[in-house]
Design a protein around this motif. Structure first.
Motif, PDB file in Angstrom:
ATOM      1  N   ASN A 108      12.486 -17.021   6.093  1.00 59.11           N
ATOM      2  CA  ASN A 108      12.286 -18.467   6.117  1.00 59.11           C
ATOM      3  C   ASN A 108      13.485 -19.240   6.642  1.00 59.11           C
ATOM      4  OD1 ASN A 108       9.635 -18.548   4.659  1.00 59.11           O
ATOM      5  ND2 ASN A 108      10.864 -17.560   3.083  1.00 59.11           N
ATOM      6  N   ALA A 109      14.580 -18.543   6.953  1.00 59.16           N
ATOM      7  CA  ALA A 109      15.825 -19.225   7.300  1.00 59.16           C
ATOM      8  C   ALA A 109      16.020 -19.289   8.815  1.00 59.16           C
ATOM      9  CB  ALA A 109      17.003 -18.495   6.663  1.00 59.16           C
ATOM     10  N   ALA A 110      16.852 -20.235   9.225  1.00 55.59           N
ATOM     11  CA  ALA A 110      17.274 -20.295  10.619  1.00 55.59           C
ATOM     12  C   ALA A 110      18.109 -19.060  10.945  1.00 55.59           C
ATOM     13  CB  ALA A 110      18.087 -21.562  10.863  1.00 55.59           C
ATOM     14  N   ALA A 111      18.146 -18.693  12.219  1.00 53.57           N
ATOM     15  CA  ALA A 111      18.841 -17.468  12.629  1.00 53.57           C
ATOM     16  C   ALA A 111      20.311 -17.492  12.225  1.00 53.57           C
ATOM     17  CB  ALA A 111      18.702 -17.278  14.138  1.00 53.57           C
ATOM     18  N   ASP A 112      20.973 -18.639  12.384  1.00 54.59           N
ATOM     19  CA  ASP A 112      22.388 -18.732  12.020  1.00 54.59           C
ATOM     20  C   ASP A 112      22.589 -18.541  10.520  1.00 54.59           C
ATOM     21  OD1 ASP A 112      23.011 -19.148  14.642  1.00 54.59           O
ATOM     22  OD2 ASP A 112      23.359 -21.307  14.456  1.00 54.59           O
ATOM     23  N   ASP A 113      21.689 -19.113   9.713  1.00 51.41           N
ATOM     24  CA  ASP A 113      21.800 -18.962   8.261  1.00 51.41           C
ATOM     25  C   ASP A 113      21.557 -17.516   7.850  1.00 51.41           C
ATOM     26  OD1 ASP A 113      22.331 -21.655   7.969  1.00 51.41           O
ATOM     27  OD2 ASP A 113      20.233 -22.192   7.620  1.00 51.41           O
ATOM     28  N   CYS A 114      20.592 -16.880   8.487  1.00 48.72           N
ATOM     29  CA  CYS A 114      20.315 -15.474   8.201  1.00 48.72           C
ATOM     30  C   CYS A 114      21.521 -14.615   8.544  1.00 48.72           C
ATOM     31  CB  CYS A 114      19.088 -15.015   8.984  1.00 48.72           C
ATOM     32  SG  CYS A 114      18.712 -13.256   8.803  1.00 48.72           S
ATOM     33  N   GLU A 115      22.107 -14.852   9.692  1.00 49.55           N
ATOM     34  CA  GLU A 115      23.283 -14.079  10.109  1.00 49.55           C
ATOM     35  C   GLU A 115      24.435 -14.274   9.132  1.00 49.55           C
ATOM     36  OE1 GLU A 115      25.838 -11.600  12.137  1.00 49.55           O
ATOM     37  OE2 GLU A 115      23.660 -11.822  12.305  1.00 49.55           O
ATOM     38  N   SER A 116      24.630 -15.495   8.666  1.00 47.79           N
ATOM     39  CA  SER A 116      25.700 -15.772   7.711  1.00 47.79           C
ATOM     40  C   SER A 116      25.494 -15.005   6.411  1.00 47.79           C
ATOM     41  CB  SER A 116      25.764 -17.275   7.434  1.00 47.79           C
ATOM     42  OG  SER A 116      26.747 -17.568   6.463  1.00 47.79           O
ATOM     43  N   VAL A 117      24.249 -14.964   5.928  1.00 50.39           N
ATOM     44  CA  VAL A 117      23.948 -14.244   4.691  1.00 50.39           C
ATOM     45  C   VAL A 117      24.149 -12.743   4.875  1.00 50.39           C
ATOM     46  CG1 VAL A 117      22.057 -13.593   3.150  1.00 50.39           C
ATOM     47  CG2 VAL A 117      22.439 -15.989   3.703  1.00 50.39           C
ATOM     48  N   LYS A 118      23.760 -12.213   6.014  1.00 49.03           N
ATOM     49  CA  LYS A 118      23.974 -10.786   6.288  1.00 49.03           C
ATOM     50  C   LYS A 118      25.463 -10.438   6.253  1.00 49.03           C
ATOM     51  CE  LYS A 118      19.985  -9.808   9.305  1.00 49.03           C
ATOM     52  NZ  LYS A 118      19.599  -9.446  10.693  1.00 49.03           N
ATOM     53  N   GLN A 119      26.263 -11.255   6.920  1.00 47.52           N
ATOM     54  CA  GLN A 119      27.701 -10.993   6.956  1.00 47.52           C
ATOM     55  C   GLN A 119      28.317 -11.090   5.567  1.00 47.52           C
ATOM     56  OE1 GLN A 119      29.610 -13.492   9.889  1.00 47.52           O
ATOM     57  NE2 GLN A 119      28.289 -12.784  11.551  1.00 47.52           N
ATOM     58  N   ASP A 120      27.888 -12.081   4.801  1.00 43.36           N
ATOM     59  CA  ASP A 120      28.408 -12.259   3.447  1.00 43.36           C
ATOM     60  C   ASP A 120      28.024 -11.078   2.561  1.00 43.36           C
ATOM     61  OD1 ASP A 120      29.668 -14.098   1.418  1.00 43.36           O
ATOM     62  OD2 ASP A 120      27.680 -13.912   0.524  1.00 43.36           O
ATOM     63  N   TYR A 121      26.794 -10.615   2.695  1.00 40.13           N
ATOM     64  CA  TYR A 121      26.306  -9.472   1.917  1.00 40.13           C
ATOM     65  C   TYR A 121      27.171  -8.243   2.176  1.00 40.13           C
ATOM     66  CZ  TYR A 121      22.954  -5.927   0.266  1.00 40.13           C
ATOM     67  OH  TYR A 121      22.348  -4.882  -0.387  1.00 40.13           O
ATOM     68  N   VAL A 122      27.392  -7.929   3.439  1.00 41.98           N
ATOM     69  CA  VAL A 122      28.173  -6.740   3.785  1.00 41.98           C
ATOM     70  C   VAL A 122      29.618  -6.892   3.325  1.00 41.98           C
ATOM     71  CG1 VAL A 122      29.065  -5.348   5.689  1.00 41.98           C
ATOM     72  CG2 VAL A 122      26.681  -6.121   5.717  1.00 41.98           C
ATOM     73  N   ALA A 123      30.201  -8.063   3.544  1.00 46.31           N
ATOM     74  CA  ALA A 123      31.601  -8.273   3.170  1.00 46.31           C
ATOM     75  C   ALA A 123      31.814  -8.109   1.670  1.00 46.31           C
ATOM     76  CB  ALA A 123      32.053  -9.660   3.621  1.00 46.31           C
ATOM     77  N   LYS A 124      30.924  -8.690   0.874  1.00 42.00           N
ATOM     78  CA  LYS A 124      31.098  -8.634  -0.576  1.00 42.00           C
ATOM     79  C   LYS A 124      30.856  -7.239  -1.134  1.00 42.00           C
ATOM     80  CE  LYS A 124      30.219 -13.452  -1.766  1.00 42.00           C
ATOM     81  NZ  LYS A 124      29.352 -14.413  -2.494  1.00 42.00           N
ATOM     82  N   LEU A 125      29.853  -6.556  -0.615  1.00 41.63           N
ATOM     83  CA  LEU A 125      29.482  -5.273  -1.208  1.00 41.63           C
ATOM     84  C   LEU A 125      30.285  -4.103  -0.672  1.00 41.63           C
ATOM     85  CD1 LEU A 125      25.626  -5.608  -1.608  1.00 41.63           C
ATOM     86  CD2 LEU A 125      27.469  -6.227  -3.159  1.00 41.63           C
ATOM     87  N   THR A 126      31.120  -4.346   0.313  1.00 46.09           N
ATOM     88  CA  THR A 126      31.986  -3.275   0.813  1.00 46.09           C
ATOM     89  C   THR A 126      33.459  -3.567   0.554  1.00 46.09           C
ATOM     90  OG1 THR A 126      32.065  -4.268   3.035  1.00 46.09           O
ATOM     91  CG2 THR A 126      30.331  -2.632   2.603  1.00 46.09           C
ATOM     92  N   ALA A 127      33.747  -4.673  -0.125  1.00 42.86           N
ATOM     93  CA  ALA A 127      35.140  -5.010  -0.437  1.00 42.86           C
ATOM     94  C   ALA A 127      35.698  -4.031  -1.465  1.00 42.86           C
ATOM     95  CB  ALA A 127      35.224  -6.435  -0.980  1.00 42.86           C
ATOM     96  N   PRO A 128      36.997  -3.726  -1.406  1.00 43.24           N
ATOM     97  CA  PRO A 128      37.604  -2.844  -2.413  1.00 43.24           C
ATOM     98  C   PRO A 128      37.399  -3.404  -3.814  1.00 43.24           C
ATOM     99  CG  PRO A 128      39.116  -3.235  -0.592  1.00 43.24           C
ATOM    100  CD  PRO A 128      37.965  -4.179  -0.401  1.00 43.24           C
ATOM    101  N   ARG A 129      37.107  -2.532  -4.753  1.00 38.40           N
ATOM    102  CA  ARG A 129      36.810  -2.969  -6.114  1.00 38.40           C
ATOM    103  C   ARG A 129      38.050  -2.869  -6.992  1.00 38.40           C
ATOM    104  NH1 ARG A 129      31.667  -3.952  -6.310  1.00 38.40           N
ATOM    105  NH2 ARG A 129      30.360  -3.026  -4.707  1.00 38.40           N
TER     106      ARG A 129
END
Length: 278
Positions: free
Chosen positions: A77-98
């Motif tokens: 349901n999101a604009a392409a730019d918003d979708c891309e931003s969420v994808k990048q945020d998802y990967v960055a957060k879930l692959t960050a050192p714990r």
């Protein structure tokens, strides 16, 4: 323990879904992104669930699951730019050192029935996070805060922190309340509405059912609450009727617009728990 990263499925409108990528294409794209961020990991799409990526271990007791349902639903349901931003945020957060967790990191988060069903369907009972039902399709979970992400510990992890379940829940509630805005009982008794935003863990304002149970006899039966995201909670007053029905649709649409919707429903507090407003 099974490590996992799960999310809520969002809603999909027909016009957006018609032009959306398939689940398989979306998962392939996210697999490539995660693999690039984790070059030392072996990742694969789960055979029977195209929107789940797994990093398997030999004994499968510490598999990491990356659930893509939430961001896929958002991107429908999101604009392409918003979708891309969420994808990048998802990967960055879930692959960050714990960072190593401590008992000071304990918090409470609120999630809905879909989230709990996913836990029950995919994680062995001994490895599941600790949760309590606070209402109709609404649950409080123990969580561990960190700069990049929030994890949900199993009983084993609580023990490693030197805590029992009985000790963890009140500590988590105390520490969560310390980072939340104060909800005034006097203000609610006067019928004052509260719209909270830009704080983390805001739906946890609904998790202290003991507080709400004590307050309930003093409050109007027209009180309602919504929790469409971790950063927005609305508590106000409205009678049943056409106006409330229209408002329910507004809440649903707001939920659809969130990268992570907590719940699309309007709730009332009745007899010690939150129930979906009829």
């Amino acid at each position: 323990m099974v490590r996992f990263f799960i999310a809520l499925a969002a809603f999909c409108v027909a016009s957006a879904c018609d032009a959306a990528p398939t689940e398989e294409a979306f998962a392939k794209d996210m697999l490539q992104r995660l693999q690039s961020a984790l070059p030392g990991e072996t990742l694969q799409v789960k055979a029977d669930e195209p929107l789940v990526i797994v990093a398997p271990n030999e004994d499968h007791r510490d598999d990491a699951f990356y659930n893509l349902h939430r961001i896929y639903g958002f991107c429908l349901n999101a604009a392409a730019d918003d979708c891309e931003s969420v994808k990048q945020d998802y990967v960055a957060k879930l692959t960050a050192p714990r960072t190593e967790a401590s008992k000071e990191d304990l918090r409470i988060i609120v999630r809905d029935q879909d989230y709990i069903d996913y836990l029950r369907d995919t994680i062995p009972a001994d490895d599941r996070p600790q949760y309590r039902q606070i209402g109709e399709g609404l649950y409080a979970l123990l969580a561990l805060d960190s700069p990049s992400t929030i994890s949900v510990p199993a009983l084993k992890e609580l023990r490693e922190l030197g805590l029992t379940q009985e000790e963890a829940w009140p500590l988590a509630m105390k520490q969560t309340k310390a980072v939340l805005p104060e909800l005034s009982l006097d203000g609610l008794k006067e019928g004052r509405p509260y719209a909270f935003e830009e704080f983390e863990y805001l739906p946890s304002l609904l998790a202290d059912t003991e507080w709400w149970t004590a307050a309930e006899p003093q409050l109007s039966q027209d009180l309602f609450a919504t929790a469409v995201s971790d950063q927005f909670v609305f508590i106000a007053f409205m009678q049943d009727g056409p106006r409330l029905e229209n408002f329910k649709q507004t809440v649903l649409e707001d939920c659809m617009a969130q990268p992570r919707c907590i719940s699309p429903f309007v709730y009332r507090f009745r007899n010690g728990r939150w129930v979906v407003a009829d």
